[in-house]
Motif scaffolding. Structure first.
Motif, PDB file in Angstrom:
ATOM      1  N   SER A 137       0.831  -1.213   0.000  1.00  0.00           N
ATOM      2  CA  SER A 137       0.000   0.000   0.000  1.00  0.00           C
ATOM      3  C   SER A 137       0.862   1.258   0.000  1.00  0.00           C
ATOM      4  CB  SER A 137      -0.903   0.007   1.236  1.00  0.00           C
ATOM      5  OG  SER A 137      -0.134  -0.015   2.425  1.00  0.00           O
ATOM      6  N   GLU A 189      -6.546   0.596  -0.114  1.00  0.00           N
ATOM      7  CA  GLU A 189      -6.829   1.217  -1.412  1.00  0.00           C
ATOM      8  C   GLU A 189      -7.511   0.125  -2.240  1.00  0.00           C
ATOM      9  OE1 GLU A 189      -2.798   2.933  -2.986  1.00  0.00           O
ATOM     10  OE2 GLU A 189      -2.452   1.600  -1.309  1.00  0.00           O
ATOM     11  N   GLN A 192      -4.285  -0.518  -5.511  1.00  0.00           N
ATOM     12  CA  GLN A 192      -3.052   0.061  -4.995  1.00  0.00           C
ATOM     13  C   GLN A 192      -2.352   0.800  -6.125  1.00  0.00           C
ATOM     14  OE1 GLN A 192      -0.984  -3.281  -3.158  1.00  0.00           O
ATOM     15  NE2 GLN A 192      -2.055  -2.886  -1.223  1.00  0.00           N
TER      16      GLN A 192
END
Ligand code: PLP
Length: 392
Positions: A137, A189, A192
């Motif tokens: 991430s 997310e 990513q």
């Protein structure tokens, strides 16, 4: 060539924290950029996903100028019209209850982290402050958001870090289930970005969201790169049929001005009270006026963003480029996995040929074109890609 050396002006006074390309841009218009020599480029980067309505959009320029003439700043001790209108619109498109405005993505994520910790502390006491993030991430460059970032290479020089973060492998639901009762939130997310344009698996996202519900962990989604229409929906999480407790946004929101923030669901609307959080510039009226224009322009383009993303993937697939082993992403957030050559080297060649693109991770060539891009500019950009990679 001499001309180019003269016209490009690197600065010895700016700290060398970026490996900068040897080009100095001086002008942008729509999806085109020009350098100091007058050479033209197609923009497939949007200043890292920021200039989402292209450069110098007339409505955006007008809104900023008008707002600058009326009121540039009063601080958050007062409401302003653009801030209030923008907050309403953002809550509408995200189905959230309230927003806090900041100036950047890292600062937006700091807000998510603070909100999660306070929610949990208010409800469960002080031993439940750990936030789980995913390996690969990227959440920002402040000490705390660097800590949240699940990539070792960012953790080399800056110890000690903020306590209270643990990392799990994306896709590994058992690793999530194994977490103890010190956890207050999961931060993800949905694709990513900096980590290599890696979409999360749909089943994993559903299972993770379910686990968050069962354990009263807050589900926090970092939409700094995926948000504001980049993936063909307003927010990346909207592809997954989940309801996060809070999301952050930044990059694309104000079309090139520094702006960001986070949105919270009903459950968290009263978590932060007077004095709990702040930002002097956050919600600045000029940035808010710019953001209102961005949202108005992006709204009717969302389907086109999806269609153009698919168009780009189809065209690249049809080129059969030997160095490209995978194309992934959603909407106009696309990554090409490259073998046998660092993507930054390819980018230098692309720049030479008039296409400005990005990299991500170690082996991804990344495209984040302006959301307003039309087929003719896409075609020109892809022709350059074909010339550069096809000839390799
Ligand atoms: C860029 C980015 C950030 C950091 O944003 P800044 O504005 O540079 O602080 C955080 N999260 C994600 C997903 C990003 O892509």
């Amino acid at each position: 060539m001499t001309n180019q050396v003269l016209q490009h002006q690197p600065s010895q006074y700016i700290l060398p924290t970026y490996a900068r390309y040897p080009v100095t841009f001086t002008k942008g218009q729509g999806c085109r950029l020009w350098d100091a020599n007058g050479k033209e480029y197609i923009d497939f980067m949007s200043g890292i996903g920021v200039t989402s309505i292209g450069h110098a959009h007339p409505a955006w320029v007008q809104a900023i100028s008008t707002q600058a003439q009326n009121l540039a700043h009063v601080s958050n001790l007062f409401h302003t019209e653009p801030g209030a209108k923008l907050a309403h619109k953002l809550c509408e498109i995200s189905n959230m209850a309230g927003v806090f405005f900041s100036n950047s993505g890292a600062e937006a994520n700091e807000g998510l982290i603070k909100t999660a910790r306070k929610y949990s502390r208010d409800k469960y006491g002080s031993d439940r402050a750990t936030i789980i993030t995913l390996e690969g991430s990227f959440h920002g460059r402040t000490i705390t958001t660097l800590t949240a970032t699940g990539q070792d290479k960012f953790h080399n020089h800056f110890h000690p870090f903020t306590p209270g973060f643990r990392y799990v492998k994306p896709g590994d639901i058992q690793a999530l289930e194994a977490q103890g009762n010190d956890v207050c939130a999961l931060l993800i997310e949905t694709i990513q970005g900096e980590g290599g344009v890696m979409p999360l698996d749909t089943e994993y996202v559903h299972a993770a969201a379910q686990l968050c519900k069962e354990r009263d962990w807050l589900l926090l989604v970092d939409e700094v790169q995926t948000g504001i229409g980049r993936t063909g929906k307003w927010f990346g999480y909207q592809h997954f049929n989940i309801s996060p407790d809070a999301i952050s946004f930044a990059k694309g929101i104000a079309g090139g001005l520094p702006f960001g923030g986070f949105l919270v669901a009903d459950k968290l609307n009263a978590t932060l009270g007077p004095g709990d959080h702040g930002s002097t510039y956050g919600g600045n009226p000029i940035c808010a006026a710019a953001a209102l224009v961005v949202l108005e322009i992006v709204e009717p383009l969302l389907q086109q963003v999806t269609a153009n993303g698919e168009y780009i993937c189809d065209k690249i697939n049809a080129m059969n480029l030997p160095q490209v082993t995978d194309i992934r992403g959603k909407g106009l957030m696309l990554g090409l996995k490259i073998k046998d050559q660092p993507p930054a080297e390819i980018n230098v060649k692309l720049l030479d040929s008039g296409l400005a693109a990005l990299t991500a991770g170690t082996d991804i060539l990344r495209f984040l074109p302006p959301l307003i891009i039309e087929k003719k500019d896409i075609d020109m950009g892809l022709k350059i890609l074909h010339n550069v990679l096809g000839a390799a």
